[in-house]
Enzyme design. Structure first.
Site, PDB file in Angstrom:
ATOM      1  N   ASP A  98      -8.992  -0.533   1.273  1.00 32.51           N
ATOM      2  CA  ASP A  98      -7.884  -1.291   0.674  1.00 32.51           C
ATOM      3  C   ASP A  98      -8.346  -2.458  -0.185  1.00 32.51           C
ATOM      4  OD1 ASP A  98      -6.223   0.456   2.051  1.00 32.51           O
ATOM      5  OD2 ASP A  98      -6.135  -0.840   3.803  1.00 32.51           O
ATOM      6  N   LYS A 107      -9.065  -0.292  -4.914  1.00 32.37           N
ATOM      7  CA  LYS A 107      -9.751   0.772  -5.689  1.00 32.37           C
ATOM      8  C   LYS A 107      -8.804   1.456  -6.671  1.00 32.37           C
ATOM      9  CE  LYS A 107     -10.788   2.611  -1.730  1.00 32.37           C
ATOM     10  NZ  LYS A 107     -10.405   1.531  -0.821  1.00 32.37           N
ATOM     11  N   GLY A 144      -4.683   5.336   0.774  1.00 32.07           N
ATOM     12  CA  GLY A 144      -3.459   4.972   0.071  1.00 32.07           C
ATOM     13  C   GLY A 144      -3.874   4.065  -1.067  1.00 32.07           C
ATOM     14  N   HIS A 145      -3.827   4.575  -2.287  1.00 31.64           N
ATOM     15  CA  HIS A 145      -4.294   3.810  -3.443  1.00 31.64           C
ATOM     16  C   HIS A 145      -3.092   3.403  -4.291  1.00 31.64           C
ATOM     17  CE1 HIS A 145      -8.567   5.732  -3.133  1.00 31.64           C
ATOM     18  NE2 HIS A 145      -8.206   5.069  -2.053  1.00 31.64           N
ATOM     19  N   GLN A 149     -11.419   4.839   1.238  1.00 29.82           N
ATOM     20  CA  GLN A 149     -11.878   3.996   2.352  1.00 29.82           C
ATOM     21  C   GLN A 149     -12.858   2.937   1.815  1.00 29.82           C
ATOM     22  OE1 GLN A 149     -11.913   7.758   3.153  1.00 29.82           O
ATOM     23  NE2 GLN A 149      -9.814   7.122   3.311  1.00 29.82           N
TER      24      GLN A 149
HETATM   25  P1  GDP Z   1      -7.016   0.738  -2.253  1.00 31.38           P
HETATM   26  O1  GDP Z   1      -6.795   1.602  -1.054  1.00 31.38           O
HETATM   27  O2  GDP Z   1      -8.397   0.198  -2.309  1.00 31.38           O
HETATM   28  O3  GDP Z   1      -6.603   1.398  -3.535  1.00 31.38           O
HETATM   29  O4  GDP Z   1      -6.068  -0.528  -2.049  1.00 31.38           O
HETATM   30  P2  GDP Z   1      -4.523  -0.505  -1.550  1.00 31.38           P
HETATM   31  O5  GDP Z   1      -3.682   0.008  -2.642  1.00 31.38           O
HETATM   32  O6  GDP Z   1      -4.416   0.159  -0.230  1.00 31.38           O
HETATM   33  O7  GDP Z   1      -4.289  -2.043  -1.268  1.00 31.38           O
HETATM   34  C1  GDP Z   1      -4.466  -3.007  -2.248  1.00 31.38           C
HETATM   35  C2  GDP Z   1      -3.143  -3.773  -2.388  1.00 31.38           C
HETATM   36  O8  GDP Z   1      -3.370  -4.953  -3.125  1.00 31.38           O
HETATM   37  C3  GDP Z   1      -2.097  -3.010  -3.167  1.00 31.38           C
HETATM   38  O9  GDP Z   1      -0.835  -3.390  -2.711  1.00 31.38           O
HETATM   39  C4  GDP Z   1      -2.315  -3.472  -4.594  1.00 31.38           C
HETATM   40  O10 GDP Z   1      -1.146  -3.353  -5.394  1.00 31.38           O
HETATM   41  C5  GDP Z   1      -2.674  -4.910  -4.383  1.00 31.38           C
HETATM   42  N1  GDP Z   1      -3.608  -5.501  -5.355  1.00 31.38           N
HETATM   43  C6  GDP Z   1      -4.679  -4.931  -5.973  1.00 31.38           C
HETATM   44  N2  GDP Z   1      -5.359  -5.842  -6.701  1.00 31.38           N
HETATM   45  C7  GDP Z   1      -4.712  -7.018  -6.537  1.00 31.38           C
HETATM   46  C8  GDP Z   1      -4.932  -8.351  -7.002  1.00 31.38           C
HETATM   47  O11 GDP Z   1      -5.893  -8.656  -7.710  1.00 31.38           O
HETATM   48  N3  GDP Z   1      -4.029  -9.299  -6.604  1.00 31.38           N
HETATM   49  C9  GDP Z   1      -2.976  -9.029  -5.786  1.00 31.38           C
HETATM   50  N4  GDP Z   1      -2.177 -10.030  -5.440  1.00 31.38           N
HETATM   51  N5  GDP Z   1      -2.737  -7.785  -5.332  1.00 31.38           N
HETATM   52  C10 GDP Z   1      -3.589  -6.799  -5.690  1.00 31.38           C
HETATM   53  P1  IMO Z   2      -8.144   3.494   1.403  1.00 39.81           P
HETATM   54  O1  IMO Z   2      -8.752   4.579   0.557  1.00 39.81           O
HETATM   55  C1  IMO Z   2      -8.177   1.286   5.123  1.00 39.81           C
HETATM   56  C2  IMO Z   2      -9.323   3.472   8.730  1.00 39.81           C
HETATM   57  C3  IMO Z   2      -8.243   3.689   9.766  1.00 39.81           C
HETATM   58  C4  IMO Z   2      -9.090   3.727  11.023  1.00 39.81           C
HETATM   59  C5  IMO Z   2     -10.350   4.452  10.555  1.00 39.81           C
HETATM   60  C6  IMO Z   2     -10.343   5.951  10.814  1.00 39.81           C
HETATM   61  O2  IMO Z   2      -6.702   3.288   1.157  1.00 39.81           O
HETATM   62  O3  IMO Z   2      -8.953   2.247   1.309  1.00 39.81           O
HETATM   63  P2  IMO Z   2      -9.042   8.056   9.867  1.00 39.81           P
HETATM   64  O4  IMO Z   2      -7.611   8.241   9.500  1.00 39.81           O
HETATM   65  O5  IMO Z   2      -9.999   8.245   8.748  1.00 39.81           O
HETATM   66  O6  IMO Z   2      -9.412   8.839  11.091  1.00 39.81           O
HETATM   67  O7  IMO Z   2      -9.146   6.505  10.324  1.00 39.81           O
HETATM   68  O8  IMO Z   2     -10.440   4.226   9.166  1.00 39.81           O
HETATM   69  N1  IMO Z   2      -8.964   3.956   7.369  1.00 39.81           N
HETATM   70  C7  IMO Z   2      -8.641   3.153   6.363  1.00 39.81           C
HETATM   71  N2  IMO Z   2      -8.483   1.814   6.327  1.00 39.81           N
HETATM   72  N3  IMO Z   2      -8.049   2.016   4.000  1.00 39.81           N
HETATM   73  C8  IMO Z   2      -8.217   3.354   4.019  1.00 39.81           C
HETATM   74  O9  IMO Z   2      -8.225   4.088   2.895  1.00 39.81           O
HETATM   75  C9  IMO Z   2      -8.493   3.987   5.239  1.00 39.81           C
HETATM   76  N4  IMO Z   2      -8.690   5.266   5.633  1.00 39.81           N
HETATM   77  C10 IMO Z   2      -8.996   5.237   6.931  1.00 39.81           C
HETATM   78  O10 IMO Z   2      -7.328   2.630   9.772  1.00 39.81           O
HETATM   79  O11 IMO Z   2      -9.450   2.428  11.384  1.00 39.81           O
HETATM   80 MG    MG Z   3      -5.513   1.741   0.610  1.00 40.12          MG
END
Ligand code: GDP
Ligand code: IMO
Ligand code: MG
Length: 422
Positions: free
Chosen positions: A12, A15, A39-40, A223
């Site tokens: 998270d 990415k 979840g991107h 991840q």
């Molecule tokens: P990912 O899994 O690495 O793609 O990240 P996620 O989407 O799960 O979580 C990142 C969260 O932070 C999302 O809600 C994005 O919209 C938000 N986000 C990404 N970059 C920034 C930033 O620079 N500032 C803020 N405030 N939010 C951001």
């Molecule tokens: P993105 O791509 C954050 C964590 C889960 C758990 C562990 C194992 O959005 O960054 P799994 O479902 O793979 O058996 O879970 O890894 N986890 C993540 N945490 N972002 C993710 O993906 C994750 N995918 C798995 O919360 O701790």
């Molecule tokens: Mg994510």
């Protein structure tokens, strides 16, 4: 050549946002591992999109996207994602390719995931329960079903044999999992039809051709490095190689084709699920970070655990992922903080160290912090590094000097345009 974008923390890191923002510079975006546990989030034109299996380059109209064979794909969640994209009016059928060797997540993989987690009690990994672990176990156990198998004779029978084996395995667990298997199976087979809309390829030939043509490829990680099956905080990890090694195996490309590795870190740190987290703040400051950063999982909605940025953990991740440049995201989340802390070392068994010990859970480490004054102002209108407040620049310089890798991108908001290139 290939540029890799991956997370350096526990996922998270942003990415999706970074891949989407960089995708205009590339011909093809390819996911190389993980599955719908990811979840991107992408934000543009005032709208938010969350992708789980489909690469984050999909909104770039002329871009090709590949789901590499290192990914495990659940046809049900994939079909749902496709349907959501269809609703946006996006035309992507001819631009999304699936590797034939992608392993499929069966409904019973999700059942096994749930049973395994429930049986762990307090040692729960905090899995997303998407069936990731059991699907990769069947892959390495040489039992799995792949996308290319769907069209082969005997597929239904192979499916049933594997399902029946899973049902036997489930009996080993004392816990009962609530699940409507027949309904899920029906959905699963319907969803296989959706896969037929897209071209399947052998990614070795497909990518060799692209590389030969001089096309630029962006490999999108899911991840984060600290969730890597080999290098992460085992057993509190996911079941794939999330770091650069996974690019070669997950796409079928030779290592020398990788030119850049962009490692992403938040300006602080989060973790969702169980496992050690040295800089975690279980206090009001942690709560402030969660609120300011909107730190709730994009896949499960769970609140994310929050804490300060952890340089020893980042240094470790930088080392094994071969990070050549850093991206700092969510720097704007720190705008209102009077004081910002950075963990620079650990105190472990009475000694100071900058190394991660073998097991962070059995004997916890105590982080040693350096403190920085906050900049206490909005970053709106900052378009270049020089526009950032002096205290913000100081914080960024400190991180890059400590890690000995330059920070080239700074994300100051969720929207794709909120990105400073340096
Ligand atoms: P990912 O899994 O690495 O793609 O990240 P996620 O989407 O799960 O979580 C990142 C969260 O932070 C999302 O809600 C994005 O919209 C938000 N986000 C990404 N970059 C920034 C930033 O620079 N500032 C803020 N405030 N939010 C951001
Ligand atoms: P993105 O791509 C954050 C964590 C889960 C758990 C562990 C194992 O959005 O960054 P799994 O479902 O793979 O058996 O879970 O890894 N986890 C993540 N945490 N972002 C993710 O993906 C994750 N995918 C798995 O919360 O701790
Ligand atoms: Mg994510």
């Amino acid at each position: 050549m290939i540029t890799v974008v991956l997370g350096l923390q526990w996922g998270d890191e942003g990415k999706g946002k970074i891949v989407d923002a960089l995708s205009p510079d590339f011909d093809l975006v390819a996911r190389f591992q993980g599955g719908p546990n990811a979840g991107h989030t992408l934000v543009f034109n005032g709208e938010k999109h969350v992708l789980h299996t489909i690469p984050s380059g999909i909104f770039g109209e002329s871009k090709q996207n590949l789901i590499g064979h290192g990914v495990v794909l659940d046809p049900i969640t994939f079909a749902r994602e496709v349907q959501k994209l269809d609703q946006t009016g996006l035309d992507f059928d001819s631009r999304l390719f699936l590797a034939q060797k992608v392993h499929l997540i069966l409904p019973t993989h999700r059942l096994l995931d749930a049973a395994s987690e429930a049986s762990k009690g307090r040692q729960k990994i905090g899995s997303t329960l998407k069936g990731i672990g059991p699907a990769y176990m069947d892959k390495t156990g040489r039992n799995g079903l792949r996308i290319g198998d769907v069209q082969l004779p005997g597929f239904k029978q192979r499916y049933e044999e594997l399902r029946d084996k899973h049902l036997q395995l489930l009996k080993l667990y004392e816990v009962q999992v609530d699940f409507r298997l027949e309904e899920e199976e029906a959905k699963w087979f319907d969803s296989l039809e959706v896969l037929q809309r897209f071209q399947t390829v052998d990614s070795v030939y497909f990518l060799k051709e692209k590389l030969h043509q001089g096309k630029s490829i962006l490999a999108e990680g899911a991840q984060g490095a600290m969730l890597d099956i080999d290098f992460g905080t085992y057993p509190f990890v996911t079941s794939s190689n999330t770091a650069t090694a996974g690019v070669c195996t997950g796409l079928g490309v030779p290592p020398q084709t990788i030119k850049q590795v962009i490692g992403i870190s938040k300006a602080y740190c989060t973790r969702v699920g169980g496992g050690p987290f040295p800089t975690e703040l279980e206090d009001e400051t942690g709560e402030r970070l969660r609120r300011a950063g909107g730190e709730f999982g994009a896949t499960t909605g769970r609140p994310r655990r929050c804490g300060w940025i952890d340089l020893p953990a980042l240094q470790y991740a930088v080392n094994f992922s071969g990070t050549t440049q850093l991206t700092l995201t969510k720097i704007d989340v720190l705008n209102d903080f009077e004081e910002i802390k950075v963990a620079t070392a650990y105190r472990y068994q009475g000694k100071m160290t900058e190394h991660l010990p073998f097991d962070l859970s059995a004997i916890p480490v105590e982080p040693v912090y350096e403190s920085f004054p906050g900049w206490k102002q909005s970053l709106d209108g900052c378009e270049a590094f020089e526009d950032l407040p002096a205290d913000c620049c100081r914080f960024i310089r400190f991180v890059e000097e400590k890690l000995a890798v330059p920070v080239r991108l700074i994300s100051t908001g969720a929207d794709r345009t909120k990105l400073i290139r340096r």
